[in-house]
Write a protein that holds these residues in place. Sequence first.
Motif, PDB file in Angstrom:
ATOM      1  N   PRO A 336       0.813  -1.229   0.000  1.00  0.00           N
ATOM      2  CA  PRO A 336       0.000   0.000   0.000  1.00  0.00           C
ATOM      3  C   PRO A 336       0.840   1.270   0.000  1.00  0.00           C
ATOM      4  O   PRO A 336       0.424   2.291  -0.552  1.00  0.00           O
ATOM      5  CB  PRO A 336      -0.817  -0.122   1.286  1.00  0.00           C
ATOM      6  N   ALA A 337       2.039   1.194   0.581  1.00  0.00           N
ATOM      7  CA  ALA A 337       2.905   2.378   0.639  1.00  0.00           C
ATOM      8  C   ALA A 337       3.395   2.780  -0.746  1.00  0.00           C
ATOM      9  O   ALA A 337       3.818   3.924  -0.961  1.00  0.00           O
ATOM     10  CB  ALA A 337       4.092   2.111   1.555  1.00  0.00           C
ATOM     11  N   LYS A 338       3.384   1.835  -1.701  1.00  0.00           N
ATOM     12  CA  LYS A 338       3.863   2.117  -3.052  1.00  0.00           C
ATOM     13  C   LYS A 338       2.735   2.519  -4.002  1.00  0.00           C
ATOM     14  O   LYS A 338       2.986   2.791  -5.182  1.00  0.00           O
ATOM     15  CB  LYS A 338       4.599   0.896  -3.595  1.00  0.00           C
ATOM     16  N   LEU A 339       1.514   2.534  -3.515  1.00  0.00           N
ATOM     17  CA  LEU A 339       0.388   2.931  -4.361  1.00  0.00           C
ATOM     18  C   LEU A 339       0.347   4.441  -4.506  1.00  0.00           C
ATOM     19  O   LEU A 339       0.603   5.186  -3.554  1.00  0.00           O
ATOM     20  CB  LEU A 339      -0.936   2.459  -3.738  1.00  0.00           C
ATOM     21  N   LYS A 340      -0.002   4.899  -5.715  1.00  0.00           N
ATOM     22  CA  LYS A 340      -0.186   6.336  -5.922  1.00  0.00           C
ATOM     23  C   LYS A 340      -1.415   6.799  -5.140  1.00  0.00           C
ATOM     24  O   LYS A 340      -2.349   6.040  -4.902  1.00  0.00           O
ATOM     25  CB  LYS A 340      -0.367   6.653  -7.407  1.00  0.00           C
ATOM     26  N   THR A 341      -1.400   8.057  -4.772  1.00  0.00           N
ATOM     27  CA  THR A 341      -2.462   8.579  -3.908  1.00  0.00           C
ATOM     28  C   THR A 341      -3.844   8.378  -4.514  1.00  0.00           C
ATOM     29  O   THR A 341      -4.781   7.967  -3.822  1.00  0.00           O
ATOM     30  CB  THR A 341      -2.227  10.071  -3.634  1.00  0.00           C
ATOM     31  N   ILE A 342      -4.002   8.648  -5.801  1.00  0.00           N
ATOM     32  CA  ILE A 342      -5.326   8.527  -6.414  1.00  0.00           C
ATOM     33  C   ILE A 342      -5.770   7.080  -6.476  1.00  0.00           C
ATOM     34  O   ILE A 342      -6.965   6.768  -6.420  1.00  0.00           O
ATOM     35  CB  ILE A 342      -5.359   9.187  -7.815  1.00  0.00           C
ATOM     36  N   ASP A 343      -4.818   6.138  -6.577  1.00  0.00           N
ATOM     37  CA  ASP A 343      -5.167   4.717  -6.552  1.00  0.00           C
ATOM     38  C   ASP A 343      -5.576   4.291  -5.148  1.00  0.00           C
ATOM     39  O   ASP A 343      -6.503   3.496  -4.972  1.00  0.00           O
ATOM     40  CB  ASP A 343      -3.977   3.878  -7.038  1.00  0.00           C
ATOM     41  N   LEU A 344      -4.903   4.843  -4.171  1.00  0.00           N
ATOM     42  CA  LEU A 344      -5.277   4.572  -2.787  1.00  0.00           C
ATOM     43  C   LEU A 344      -6.642   5.200  -2.474  1.00  0.00           C
ATOM     44  O   LEU A 344      -7.405   4.681  -1.650  1.00  0.00           O
ATOM     45  CB  LEU A 344      -4.207   5.123  -1.852  1.00  0.00           C
ATOM     46  N   TRP A 345      -6.946   6.294  -3.165  1.00  0.00           N
ATOM     47  CA  TRP A 345      -8.253   6.931  -3.030  1.00  0.00           C
ATOM     48  C   TRP A 345      -9.377   5.988  -3.453  1.00  0.00           C
ATOM     49  O   TRP A 345     -10.347   5.779  -2.708  1.00  0.00           O
ATOM     50  CB  TRP A 345      -8.293   8.207  -3.867  1.00  0.00           C
ATOM     51  N   ILE A 346      -9.258   5.382  -4.657  1.00  0.00           N
ATOM     52  CA  ILE A 346     -10.319   4.483  -5.138  1.00  0.00           C
ATOM     53  C   ILE A 346     -10.422   3.254  -4.251  1.00  0.00           C
ATOM     54  O   ILE A 346     -11.516   2.765  -3.954  1.00  0.00           O
ATOM     55  CB  ILE A 346     -10.094   4.086  -6.615  1.00  0.00           C
ATOM     56  N   LEU A 347      -9.285   2.750  -3.770  1.00  0.00           N
ATOM     57  CA  LEU A 347      -9.308   1.560  -2.916  1.00  0.00           C
ATOM     58  C   LEU A 347      -9.865   1.871  -1.531  1.00  0.00           C
ATOM     59  O   LEU A 347     -10.502   1.023  -0.903  1.00  0.00           O
ATOM     60  CB  LEU A 347      -7.903   0.966  -2.806  1.00  0.00           C
ATOM     61  N   THR A 348      -9.649   3.094  -1.064  1.00  0.00           N
ATOM     62  CA  THR A 348     -10.263   3.514   0.204  1.00  0.00           C
ATOM     63  C   THR A 348     -11.775   3.555   0.063  1.00  0.00           C
ATOM     64  O   THR A 348     -12.517   3.028   0.911  1.00  0.00           O
ATOM     65  CB  THR A 348      -9.738   4.895   0.621  1.00  0.00           C
ATOM     66  N   LYS A 349     -12.250   4.181  -1.009  1.00  0.00           N
ATOM     67  CA  LYS A 349     -13.690   4.245  -1.267  1.00  0.00           C
ATOM     68  C   LYS A 349     -14.266   2.838  -1.412  1.00  0.00           C
ATOM     69  O   LYS A 349     -15.343   2.528  -0.873  1.00  0.00           O
ATOM     70  CB  LYS A 349     -13.963   5.038  -2.547  1.00  0.00           C
ATOM     71  N   LEU A 350     -13.549   1.989  -2.141  1.00  0.00           N
ATOM     72  CA  LEU A 350     -14.007   0.620  -2.369  1.00  0.00           C
ATOM     73  C   LEU A 350     -14.132  -0.140  -1.053  1.00  0.00           C
ATOM     74  O   LEU A 350     -15.129  -0.830  -0.808  1.00  0.00           O
ATOM     75  CB  LEU A 350     -13.049  -0.099  -3.319  1.00  0.00           C
ATOM     76  N   ASN A 351     -13.125  -0.039  -0.203  1.00  0.00           N
ATOM     77  CA  ASN A 351     -13.150  -0.789   1.052  1.00  0.00           C
ATOM     78  C   ASN A 351     -14.240  -0.299   1.992  1.00  0.00           C
ATOM     79  O   ASN A 351     -14.792  -1.084   2.766  1.00  0.00           O
ATOM     80  CB  ASN A 351     -11.778  -0.753   1.718  1.00  0.00           C
ATOM     81  N   ASN A 456     -10.186  -4.403   3.856  1.00  0.00           N
ATOM     82  CA  ASN A 456      -8.746  -4.344   4.133  1.00  0.00           C
ATOM     83  C   ASN A 456      -8.410  -2.967   4.713  1.00  0.00           C
ATOM     84  O   ASN A 456      -8.344  -1.971   3.986  1.00  0.00           O
ATOM     85  CB  ASN A 456      -7.945  -4.598   2.860  1.00  0.00           C
ATOM     86  N   GLN A 457      -8.197  -2.924   6.011  1.00  0.00           N
ATOM     87  CA  GLN A 457      -7.918  -1.661   6.694  1.00  0.00           C
ATOM     88  C   GLN A 457      -6.649  -1.008   6.164  1.00  0.00           C
ATOM     89  O   GLN A 457      -6.521   0.225   6.159  1.00  0.00           O
ATOM     90  CB  GLN A 457      -7.794  -1.916   8.199  1.00  0.00           C
ATOM     91  N   LYS A 458      -5.691  -1.830   5.676  1.00  0.00           N
ATOM     92  CA  LYS A 458      -4.428  -1.286   5.174  1.00  0.00           C
ATOM     93  C   LYS A 458      -4.621  -0.461   3.910  1.00  0.00           C
ATOM     94  O   LYS A 458      -3.758   0.334   3.549  1.00  0.00           O
ATOM     95  CB  LYS A 458      -3.443  -2.425   4.903  1.00  0.00           C
ATOM     96  N   LEU A 459      -5.735  -0.684   3.229  1.00  0.00           N
ATOM     97  CA  LEU A 459      -6.006   0.053   1.993  1.00  0.00           C
ATOM     98  C   LEU A 459      -6.972   1.217   2.224  1.00  0.00           C
ATOM     99  O   LEU A 459      -7.538   1.756   1.274  1.00  0.00           O
ATOM    100  CB  LEU A 459      -6.579  -0.903   0.934  1.00  0.00           C
ATOM    101  N   VAL A 460      -7.161   1.601   3.468  1.00  0.00           N
ATOM    102  CA  VAL A 460      -7.997   2.763   3.805  1.00  0.00           C
ATOM    103  C   VAL A 460      -7.093   3.872   4.311  1.00  0.00           C
ATOM    104  O   VAL A 460      -6.408   3.716   5.322  1.00  0.00           O
ATOM    105  CB  VAL A 460      -9.047   2.399   4.870  1.00  0.00           C
ATOM    106  N   ASN A 461      -7.070   4.992   3.576  1.00  0.00           N
ATOM    107  CA  ASN A 461      -6.192   6.101   3.898  1.00  0.00           C
ATOM    108  C   ASN A 461      -7.005   7.395   3.805  1.00  0.00           C
ATOM    109  O   ASN A 461      -7.417   7.801   2.706  1.00  0.00           O
ATOM    110  CB  ASN A 461      -5.005   6.141   2.939  1.00  0.00           C
TER     111      ASN A 461
END
Length: 545
Positions: A336-351, A456-461
């Motif tokens: 998750p630390a290597k994900l781009k911010t906008i990708d982490l954004w969609i995964l946060t919304k998804l989770n 996945n809590q790790k993918l929520v930012n």
Amino acid sequence: GIVMCCTFGDQADMEWYFKHDLPLRVAITKDGRMNENAPGYEEMTIKEARKRIIEDLKNNKLLLTQTPIKHPVNTHDRCGTDVEILETPQWFIRYLDLKDKFLKAGEELNWHPEFMKNRFDNWIKGLQWDWCISRQRHFGIPIPVWYCEKCGEVLLPDEGELPVDPVNDLPGKSCKCGSKEVRGEKDTLDTWATSSLTPQIAASLFPDIYDKLYPMDLRPQAHDIITFWLFNTLVKSQMHNSINPWSDVMISGWALDPKGKKMSKSRGNVVEPQEVISKYGADCLRFWAAGSKLGEDMPFQEKDLLTGKKMITKLWNASKFAIMLLGDYKPNKVDPAKLKTIDLWILTKLNRIIKLATESFEKYEYSKNKMETEKFFWQILCDNYLEIIKDRLYNQDKYSKEDVESVKYSLYIAVLDVLKLMAPIMPYITEAIYQMYFKEREGKKSIHNDSWPEYNQKLVNEDAEKAGDLLVDISSAVRKFKSDKELALKTEVKKLTIKCDEEQKKLIEFVIDDLKAVTKANEVDFGEGTDIVSEEFELGVNVEI
């Protein structure tokens, strides 16, 4: 004073009859005609007799006044015939003395929705007579009873003799009076007397695992038969086994006609599901049905089926577009630390959606999953994320290997999990898309054999979520600016200036490359934006073409 009591006209008459030990005078035959207790009106139907009685009162000058009134009359629910009460021999199960036990058993059930328990409680508290289980119908489960013609004794078969039809079969033993002359019971059992055993009957089909199947987990049903099927099933289970037949109860509403009326064949307002399926497909019908909240009725509206059809088309087109962008991608675990911010954004919304959907399904609230997943798919994934990441996938040479891997991983997971979330509601279109691309990569025969998405809590930012929301707000403002100026969305922006506070500036800087890509901006600066104000965060935005 004097009061008239008719045995039996209504509930009050019955109560007075029992309370005051009144003589029974039956004036109506079983076929609804007057008998010898109504001299002068014999063989007349009830309506004919009423009309004649009024005429006779008038002719004898005994009718002083006549005023039309409106009052409730119990009628048959299909043909509308008035219901008259007769005293006839019937079979009953005594349970009025068990009302407190049944109320306590209802408390132990998990009700979905909770307020439907009120109907169950009110029914039990209002019971005034025991359960009549005999019916004067030809078709039904026979009541296994004979009557001795000589002494009237009731004869019962041994358990090993069951099932029996007493009309055609004879008992295996004589009456204790010695007579062999018997008369078989012609009445049949009330349908609820047997359907109330469905958990035990179903479990008995698998004797090796009977104890695992009964008591069962769930009773799904509509609200109209809480007082019949649900209550009587609980009664039978408690009386036979002293346990509840299930732990959870899920109560749905009715499908009403387009005018909000109950569908009925006699009214001619039934919408045949076969016709709907042939026109729109099963997924559209299921999509409409999944929009109903537990316990609430929902009118049938054809426009909702059209919405379902649009959902199918969008799922197909968006998935095919994503698959084209993904190419031969094979999913790998990503830090998750290597994900781009906008990708982490969609995964946060998804989770967040996965968490909400899972919790909703665990409470049987399927409509909430449908509503939230649909909103995520249209507004977050399709309207925004796919537009934001196009450049990174169309022009991969401009980006690092890690950035490309980040977007492919996020897009793959987002599309797959949306399909999984929608699969219980729209099983056919989700299966078709899964077979087209994901089956080979997931190694499962069907999407319906694959695992449910896990939160996945790790993918929520939260910072990534805020940054992405700011990007979407700004890009929507630029899109509206171009539309108002009648400019193509592909029109390049020479400079984009944003007016915001320092905290927002830091967040926007995390997604500035993606902001440039989606708005076609050559430069993004922070200062005094005056052209437009963004809708959600009220940022000042200046667009220089």
